[in-house]
Each structure stands twice: as C-alpha cells, then as structure tokens.
Design an enzyme around this catalytic site. Structure first.
Site, short mmCIF file in Angstrom:
data_model
loop_
_atom_site.label_atom_id
_atom_site.label_comp_id
_atom_site.label_asym_id
_atom_site.label_seq_id
_atom_site.Cartn_x
_atom_site.Cartn_y
_atom_site.Cartn_z
N ASN A 83 10.56 1.94 -0.71
CA ASN A 83 10.70 2.56 0.81
C ASN A 83 12.28 2.93 0.89
O ASN A 83 13.00 2.96 -0.29
CB ASN A 83 10.35 1.54 1.95
CG ASN A 83 9.85 2.32 3.07
OD1 ASN A 83 10.59 3.22 3.43
ND2 ASN A 83 8.68 2.09 3.30
N ARG A 84 12.97 3.05 2.23
CA ARG A 84 14.19 3.69 2.11
C ARG A 84 15.21 2.60 2.50
O ARG A 84 15.00 1.63 2.97
CB ARG A 84 14.03 4.67 3.39
CG ARG A 84 13.15 5.73 3.08
CD ARG A 84 12.90 6.44 4.26
NE ARG A 84 12.01 7.82 4.14
CZ ARG A 84 10.58 7.85 4.13
NH1 ARG A 84 10.04 6.45 4.11
NH2 ARG A 84 9.90 8.71 3.73
N HIS A 109 12.42 4.60 -2.82
CA HIS A 109 11.73 4.02 -3.77
C HIS A 109 12.41 3.91 -5.26
O HIS A 109 11.91 4.21 -6.47
CB HIS A 109 10.36 4.95 -4.20
CG HIS A 109 9.46 4.95 -2.92
ND1 HIS A 109 9.31 3.95 -2.28
CD2 HIS A 109 8.61 5.95 -2.71
CE1 HIS A 109 8.22 4.21 -1.20
NE2 HIS A 109 7.94 5.35 -1.33
N HIS A 178 2.19 2.52 -5.04
CA HIS A 178 1.99 3.76 -4.34
C HIS A 178 0.75 4.62 -4.62
O HIS A 178 0.97 5.70 -4.48
CB HIS A 178 3.29 4.54 -4.42
CG HIS A 178 3.83 5.28 -3.37
ND1 HIS A 178 2.76 6.16 -2.67
CD2 HIS A 178 5.06 5.38 -2.77
CE1 HIS A 178 3.56 6.62 -1.39
NE2 HIS A 178 4.83 6.16 -1.54
N ALA A 179 -0.37 3.72 -4.85
CA ALA A 179 -1.69 4.63 -4.94
C ALA A 179 -1.88 5.22 -3.69
O ALA A 179 -1.85 4.90 -2.40
CB ALA A 179 -2.67 3.61 -5.11
N TYR A 180 -2.46 6.64 -3.74
CA TYR A 180 -3.08 7.45 -2.74
C TYR A 180 -4.35 7.26 -2.87
O TYR A 180 -5.25 7.63 -3.69
CB TYR A 180 -2.36 8.74 -2.71
CG TYR A 180 -1.17 9.09 -2.57
CD1 TYR A 180 -0.95 9.99 -1.46
CD2 TYR A 180 0.02 8.62 -3.41
CE1 TYR A 180 0.64 10.02 -1.20
CE2 TYR A 180 1.31 8.95 -3.11
CZ TYR A 180 1.44 9.74 -1.94
OH TYR A 180 2.85 10.28 -1.80
N ASP A 245 3.68 6.99 8.96
CA ASP A 245 4.68 6.74 7.69
C ASP A 245 5.42 5.58 8.23
O ASP A 245 6.66 5.74 8.46
CB ASP A 245 5.56 7.99 7.22
CG ASP A 245 5.97 7.75 5.99
OD1 ASP A 245 5.95 6.73 5.53
OD2 ASP A 245 6.83 8.64 5.46
N GLN A 281 3.27 -0.44 4.59
CA GLN A 281 3.59 0.67 4.96
C GLN A 281 2.27 1.75 5.12
O GLN A 281 1.48 1.88 3.95
CB GLN A 281 4.50 1.51 4.08
CG GLN A 281 5.12 3.04 4.34
CD GLN A 281 6.15 2.93 5.41
OE1 GLN A 281 6.67 1.93 5.72
NE2 GLN A 281 6.71 3.87 5.82
N GLU A 309 0.82 0.52 1.47
CA GLU A 309 1.84 -0.19 0.41
C GLU A 309 2.35 -1.26 1.07
O GLU A 309 2.90 -1.43 1.82
CB GLU A 309 3.06 0.89 0.36
CG GLU A 309 2.77 2.33 -0.18
CD GLU A 309 3.71 3.19 0.30
OE1 GLU A 309 4.88 3.12 -0.37
OE2 GLU A 309 3.46 4.14 1.10
#
Length: 344
Positions: A83-84, A109, A178-180, A245, A281, A309
């Site tokens: 993340n940020r 990330h 970070h799987a979608y 998000d 997340q 996440e």
C-alpha cells in the site's frame, strides 16, 4: 493429498540479470494453483464450481513477458511495505528516509522495484513451496538487511500464505499478496454479481491521493458497512460509489480469524479470507481499463476483479495511532493469510 510439481516458466531478460523463472504447481482434489519464483506470483488458481467444473479465478498473463512488463501487481507479493506511504517519506530514530514516488506524490507497494519484480529462491515442500530473498540495506530506500520468507501451502480447499522476516536495522514492513479475483472465472467482464461481506466495524477514509486521513471511521450507516453480505453492483449504485480502494480495520489479535467472504451465486463458488493481520484492503479493480491482454487473450475492464489484501494499515509508519508497522532487530515478522475455496 497435495502434489507439487516444478517446471520452467521462462528466463528473465538479460538487462534484468537473466535467471531462470520456475513455476510451481500445487494441486489438491479441489484447488490447483500455479506460483512463480518471480515476484512469488500466483499466476493461476483453479477452483470448482457447484457442478465440479474447474475455472481459473485469478487475473494474470500466459507468459513471463506479461509479468516483467508494467502491470497492476497481478498475483504478486508486494513489499517491503504494501500500500501507500505518504510522500514516500518517514523518520526513524531521528533519521529521515525518502522512497521512490511511483503513485502520484506517494510510494506504493515497495517502490520502483519492489518484491513483485525480483527473482526469489525456491524450496519445494511436501505440500507447497517456500521462497526466500535478502532485501539489502538501502534497497528502494528502506533501512536494514531484511531476510524474507514467503511460504505457500495447499491443503484440500485451503491455500495458506505465510510471511516471515528478520531485519538488521529497524524497518517498516507490511507484506501482502495482490491477487485479483473473479469467481465467475478470469476474463469475465465484471464482479457486480458477487456478494461480499467484510468483518469490520471501521475503515480508513482517504484523501484524494488515497492516503488515510488518520481518522478511523465507523462503517455503521455508510456504504462501507459490509458486515452483512451485499451484492456488489447494486451496492455501488445505491451508495453512488465508483468502487472500493480502502483499508478495513479488523479486530486486533495474533489469532487466525475469518475477515471476509465472497459468494458468486451463478457458479456457487465461495472464497473466505482468514488472517492474523490487522487490516484488509478491499479493491474493486477501479484502475483496470481493458488495455491489458491477459490469459487466453482476455481483456480486463474496470471492476472485472476484486482484491482482498491482508495488510498493516496504509501509511502506518507516519501515523503513531495505527498498528505498529516497525520490525526491530532480534524480532520476527510473522503473519499468515488463509484463502478457503468452497461451493454453496
């Protein structure tokens, strides 16, 4: 019984140092998962629908080239800090650190070349695979030699991801995968017909650069109240949301707990997320735009996948009232997330 196979997947480009990328295939009666030694990427995850038909439910690419080019972290382990981090800056023990800015004014990330863009050293286990790497002191601006182990194990319907780390200097660390996902099968056009619930009483509001404001806000009476299952498409419309998000704040504690559940009524597929982490997340693929060619020539438009996440809270290194994100020498970072696939 889980079987584990290893095979070649490709070679890194010469400018990236070459090096063989391997694929590890973990298979049980109900789940088949392919994991790469590049970025610890989950490249394929096949699970059964209610009729016993397997489909691949994660976004990604058919070849290594797809993963070495720019993409939105499909399936990868991200770090040192997921993340940020605001303005890519933090201070530790009176020293200021500046990270690479790769997400507007912020660091995301892990920076320019995070854990998702490097080769890891694999070790085959009876029911999985363990990856190791040493992130050297100063890599991407972070302090300390950091030893990291990421272990994937498959038992029946459950994929466990364990993260361990040790450091030579105090450093922030927050690792996630970070799987979608799209439980209708990757390449399906949206996730609006998925029903989701998240066990969280509060979430973190963010500013216009997606950095938490510092407020820990109650979900009660808002579009962020996902404690009871909601159908995603209808819920986004009802609350006029462009998508999620956001970090959802989980009940604190070191024990495994169920934190999220997704159900896809047409196929009967369900996915549960259990974790020891303090946050999750929820991201609805808002930045996907159909421009990437994925597996089987699929395109991935906006909202064609979701991410859950598990993580520490974003920008925790700059927010003392957030859960501790610092790892000190002599300590061990150790978190596990379990993904459980079923049918209903």
């Amino acid at each position: 019984m889980t079987t584990v196979r290893r095979e070649a997947f490709g070679r890194m480009p010469p400018e990236e140092g070459g090096g063989e990328v391997e694929k590890f295939v973990l298979q049980s009666d109900s789940v088949r998962v392919e994991i790469l030694s590049f970025g610890c990427i989950i490249a394929t995850l096949e699970t059964k629908d209610r009729d016993g038909q397997f489909s691949d439910v994660v976004l990604g690419f058919d070849t290594l080239e797809g993963y070495t080019r720019k993409h939105p972290f499909f399936g990868a382990v991200v770090g040192r800090v997921a993340n940020r981090i605001a303005k890519g800056r933090f201070s530790l023990d009176g020293k200021d650190y500046q990270l690479f800015l790769n997400n507007g004014p912020n660091s995301l990330h892990g920076g320019a070349k995070g854990f998702d863009k490097v080769l890891w050293s694999p070790q085959v286990l009876p029911n999985g695979v363990r990856f190791f790497r040493l992130s050297p002191d100063g890599e991407e601006g972070y302090p300390g030699d950091l030893k990291v182990w990421v272990t994937y194990t498959l038992s029946g319907k459950e994929l466990a991801i364990n993260y361990q780390a040790q450091t030579s200097k105090t450093t922030p660390i927050s690792l996630t995968n970070h799987a979608y996902f799209n439980l209708a099968g990757q390449g399906s056009q949206d996730v609006y017909d998925h029903e989701i619930s998240i066990e969280a009483d509060s979430y973190l509001p963010v500013d216009d650069t997606k950095i938490p404001t510092g407020e820990v806000a109650a979900v009660q009476g808002t579009g962020f109240d996902l404690r009871q299952p909601v159908e995603l498409g209808k819920h986004l419309q009802k609350f006029h949301l462009d998508g999620f998000d956001h970090n959802f704040c989980l009940h604190q504690g070191q024990d495994r707990r169920l934190v999220a559940r997704v159900f896809h009524p047409p196929t009967g597929r369900t996915m549960e997320v259990h974790t020891t982490q303090p946050g999750i997340q929820f991201y609805t693929g808002n930045n996907l735009d159909g421009s990437l060619k994925g597996k089987g020539a699929a395109t991935y438009p906006k909202h064609s996948a979701f991410c859950l996440e598990t993580q520490n809270w974003p920008d925790a290194v700059n927010k003392p009232h957030f859960p501790n994100v610092l790892l000190h020498p002599g300590e061990e970072y150790n978190h596990t997330t379990w993904l459980v696939f079923n049918t209903a």
